[in-house]
Motif scaffolding. Structure first.
Motif, PDB file in Angstrom:
ATOM      1  N   UNK A 140       6.401 -10.271   6.027  1.00  0.00           N
ATOM      2  CA  UNK A 140       5.619  -8.781   5.845  1.00  0.00           C
ATOM      3  C   UNK A 140       4.492  -8.966   7.116  1.00  0.00           C
ATOM      4  N   UNK A 141       4.509  -7.799   7.605  1.00  0.00           N
ATOM      5  CA  UNK A 141       3.442  -7.668   8.517  1.00  0.00           C
ATOM      6  C   UNK A 141       2.145  -6.573   8.108  1.00  0.00           C
ATOM      7  N   UNK A 173      10.674   5.305   5.812  1.00  0.00           N
ATOM      8  CA  UNK A 173      11.862   4.343   5.956  1.00  0.00           C
ATOM      9  C   UNK A 173      12.155   4.256   7.528  1.00  0.00           C
ATOM     10  N   UNK A 174      13.041   3.044   7.722  1.00  0.00           N
ATOM     11  CA  UNK A 174      13.195   2.972   9.213  1.00  0.00           C
ATOM     12  C   UNK A 174      14.006   4.228  10.010  1.00  0.00           C
ATOM     13  N   UNK A 190      12.020  -3.376   7.864  1.00  0.00           N
ATOM     14  CA  UNK A 190      11.296  -2.159   8.838  1.00  0.00           C
ATOM     15  C   UNK A 190      10.750  -1.268   8.133  1.00  0.00           C
ATOM     16  N   UNK A 191      10.759  -1.169   6.562  1.00  0.00           N
ATOM     17  CA  UNK A 191      10.131  -0.206   5.925  1.00  0.00           C
ATOM     18  C   UNK A 191       8.652  -0.351   5.787  1.00  0.00           C
ATOM     19  N   UNK A 192       7.828   0.716   5.895  1.00  0.00           N
ATOM     20  CA  UNK A 192       6.410   0.754   6.016  1.00  0.00           C
ATOM     21  C   UNK A 192       5.947   1.248   4.793  1.00  0.00           C
ATOM     22  N   UNK A 230      -3.981   0.524   3.678  1.00  0.00           N
ATOM     23  CA  UNK A 230      -3.226  -0.690   3.871  1.00  0.00           C
ATOM     24  C   UNK A 230      -1.857  -0.443   4.401  1.00  0.00           C
ATOM     25  N   UNK A 231      -1.576  -0.885   5.453  1.00  0.00           N
ATOM     26  CA  UNK A 231      -0.076  -0.703   5.818  1.00  0.00           C
ATOM     27  C   UNK A 231       0.662  -1.970   5.897  1.00  0.00           C
ATOM     28  N   UNK A 232       1.945  -2.002   5.219  1.00  0.00           N
ATOM     29  CA  UNK A 232       2.693  -2.959   5.381  1.00  0.00           C
ATOM     30  C   UNK A 232       4.133  -2.832   5.830  1.00  0.00           C
TER      31      UNK A 232
END
Length: 693
Positions: free
Chosen positions: A341-342, A462-463, A496-498, A550-552
């Motif tokens: 996770x980023x 979604x990607x 790649x989902x945010x 907060x983005x993940x």
């Protein structure tokens, strides 16, 4: 005969008035020349006989001569008396203060109705007008000073109110520590304590001559009235002149005083409860306008009100600083980027210091917890409440609870805090109320389980570029005993989902409600760039709560960093499990000491599962930041850490694991339980380089 008697009687009355009246009387002819004056006028220093025959404006220096002449001509023409016309008067051609006279006028006629002139009655109301002017200034100070909770702005408001109504020049200096919100020093003020020049003002459009610029920080020199005022907290009325001895101790101030022409000074301490907040210095430059003791009394009253306002602003600054400091320690400065996770975040604190917060932390099994929430209120109370909620969240997360169960127990904690606050005296902080979103991302299952407590659902990008706001059940807000129960929803997530979690203030501060979905439609950009894009779309008005985003971005766990095996429910499975673990650890290049410890942990966990668990039994090793060993079986009965007696043959398994592992625990699911243990892999020392012979 009767006519003569009336004339004699009128003359006697007029003589009595001119000689015995406590007010100043003048008779003017139709051209406003003085025919008679009783000689008591305080604004005239010449004898009455030298004024007879001269025009009114030749004898008196009137503040508004045109208005006075127009008033007198109107009385002559209409015959309507004028009452209480306020006029500013100075002696003609002689330096001196300006007097305030209340002038009343009546037309004089003879028996045939012929206009003879005008009788003026002059009452010296200088002191009364000074009192009224001082009261007006004090009223303006009470209305205008202290409108904000900012120390410097409060000082600026004071200067703007005092100039030019009460002072030609005003300077406010504040103890530098007070500007930062710290406790003011006690009196007497030490000579080395620095003061900050917070505000300066001067009447007129001429260039402002200052001894030091606004913002300058320095100690007051000694010996001067400024330093003495802050030493004994007594105001001082000081006459300024070329021979004033103490000016030699302050060359910059002396030069500014001479350049401005200031001749009268009042220095007043800004003090509260025996502590020193600062100093107010008021100057007058008009030669005819000198401060007196009545002005000093007003300055003391103004200083008392201002000191209270400054202290209120100081207390707010201190509380605001403490609240931000607490909140800054609660917020992770830079969420750690894990293998799976980023993360990136946006935090825009409210002007009042809101109670918003977020967190990300690792869970067992390479999972990551995401938390965003806020509590009602502001300042220290909101920040400390946020800290209590955050601590409770971490403690509950260590128990490996499902998100809905965690929020239920977190709400129990909040309810207890509510009950504690209910017992506090009235006027204490507002009741606890808050919202929270808690999510757990599992990269091995590629799912995210989300539970809400009165909080908006996240936005999922979604990607493929599509976005959605999932319909998730929202439980009751934290601290509430009424409302729907908490529920957890598991949503699938791909590589790649945010995930975008936020506080409600973000939508309230955005120009459009779908700002997140519009920004996340291009979620392939760097996360921090996405946060900045959201920031630029916020309105610039006042926010009533912390704006937090907060983005993940999810990442698939590397397949070669995880290994799992299904084990037979038989004692021989222990040896097989050790063999599997040994081969896998060798393949990963784990050092011998860590590998040996892991084999022991595997042996004890599998033994417990075979002896007390229910098949099927599964072993899994995960190599991430930590080396995790997990054993799953279908028995939901929790293992218990025992301290075996000396003569006991068993019962030491979990005790051994607790000694060998950095952390261990039990995670429950619908199909049983997972007992896990984590270790920190030891760094492999570099091989020594061989020297050539």
């Amino acid at each position: 005969m009767a006519h003569n008697e009336a004339a004699v009687e009128g003359a006697a009355v007029l003589e009595a008035l001119f000689h015995q009246s406590p007010r100043d009387l003048m008779i003017l002819d139709t051209k406003l020349r003085i025919l008679r004056i009783n000689g008591g006028t305080t604004a005239v220093h010449a004898p009455p006989e030298q004024m007879v025959g001269r025009h009114l404006t030749d004898v008196f220096d009137l503040s508004a001569p045109g208005e006075v002449e127009a008033m007198l001509h109107d009385v002559l023409e209409s015959g309507t008396p004028a009452r209480g016309h306020l006029v500013g008067v100075r002696p003609k051609g002689v330096p001196g203060p300006e007097y305030q006279f209340s002038v009343s006028a009546s037309r004089l006629e003879d028996a045939q109705g012929r206009i003879l002139g005008v009788l003026t009655e002059v009452l010296d109301v200088t002191e009364n007008e000074k009192v009224r002017a001082r009261l007006r200034v004090l009223g303006s100070v009470r209305v205008r000073v202290g409108q904000t909770l900012d120390v410097v702005v409060t000082c600026e408001e004071l200067v703007q109110t005092m100039v030019p109504d009460f002072a030609d020049i005003a300077v406010v200096e504040v103890v530098d520590a007070v500007v930062r919100g710290e406790e003011p020093p006690p009196s007497p003020l030490a000579s080395e304590v620095p003061l900050r020049r917070a505000a300066f003002g001067r009447s007129g459009g001429e260039e402002q001559v200052q001894a030091h610029p606004v913002g300058d920080v320095r100690a007051l020199p000694f010996p001067t009235p400024y330093a003495q005022t802050l030493a004994d907290l007594q105001p001082r009325l000081v006459a300024l002149g070329p021979e004033t001895p103490w000016l030699a101790a302050v060359p910059p101030r002396a030069a500014a005083i001479r350049a401005s022409g200031a001749h009268s000074l009042i220095t007043t301490p800004l003090t509260l409860r025996g502590t020193v907040l600062g100093l107010m210095s008021l100057y007058r430059t008009d030669p005819g306008d000198v401060y007196d003791e009545g002005d000093v009394t007003l300055a003391v009253a103004v200083a008392a009100h201002t000191a209270l306002c400054i202290d209120n602003a100081r207390r707010y600054t201190r509380e605001h600083t403490i609240a931000l400091t607490i909140q800054r320690h609660l917020l992770i400065p830079q969420p750690a980027t894990r293998t799976t996770m980023e993360t990136a975040h946006l935090h825009v604190p409210s002007e009042t210091g809101g109670g918003g917060g977020f967190d990300t932390f690792a869970l067992s099994g390479a999972r990551t917890a995401l938390v965003v929430g806020e509590v009602a209120g502001q300042g220290i109370h909101a920040a400390t409440t946020l800290g209590q909620i955050r601590t409770a969240t971490h403690s509950l997360a260590a128990l490996d609870l499902e998100p809905d169960e965690l929020l239920a127990r977190l709400n129990d904690t909040a309810v207890n805090l509510v009950q504690e606050r209910a017992a506090l005296p009235p006027g204490d902080p507002m009741p606890l109320a808050g919202s929270c979103a808690y999510a757990v991302y599992d990269p091995l299952a590629e799912t995210c389980t989300i539970a809400l407590a009165g909080h908006p659902p996240p936005v999922i990008a979604h990607p493929d570029g599509s976005t959605e706001v999932p319909l998730l059940p929202s439980g009751r807000p934290l601290g509430s005993t009424e409302g729907p129960p908490f529920a957890a929803t598991t949503v699938p997530v791909t590589d790649g989902t945010v995930l975008a979690f936020y506080t409600p203030s973000l939508l309230n501060s955005s120009r459009s409600p779908d700002v997140l979905q519009r920004v996340l439609a291009h979620a392939d950009r760097p996360l921090q760039e996405l946060c900045d894009d959201v920031l630029y779309r916020l309105r610039d008005d006042t926010r009533h709560g912390d704006v937090i985003l907060l983005l993940a971005r999810t990442r698939r766990f590397p397949a070669d960093q995880v290994a799992s095996w299904h084990l037979d429910h038989h004692p021989q499975a222990v040896a097989a499990a050790r063999t599997h673990a040994q081969h896998q650890l060798t393949h990963w290049g784990v050092d011998e000491e860590t590998a040996y410890t892991t084999e022991m942990i595997v042996s004890e966990l599998v033994t417990n599962a075979i002896r007390y668990g229910t098949p099927p039994v599964r072993l899994r090793l995960i190599k991430d930041c930590t080396l995790t060993c997990e054993v799953h079986d279908n028995n939901a009965l929790a293992p218990r850490l025992r301290h075996a007696k000396t003569i006991d043959e068993g019962g030491r398994g979990l005790f051994i694991i607790a000694q060998l592992a950095q952390n261990w625990g039990v995670r429950y699911s619908h199909d049983g339980k997972t007992v896990w243990a984590e270790q920190l892999p030891r760094a492999t020392p570099p091989r020594p380089q061989q020297r050539s012979p």
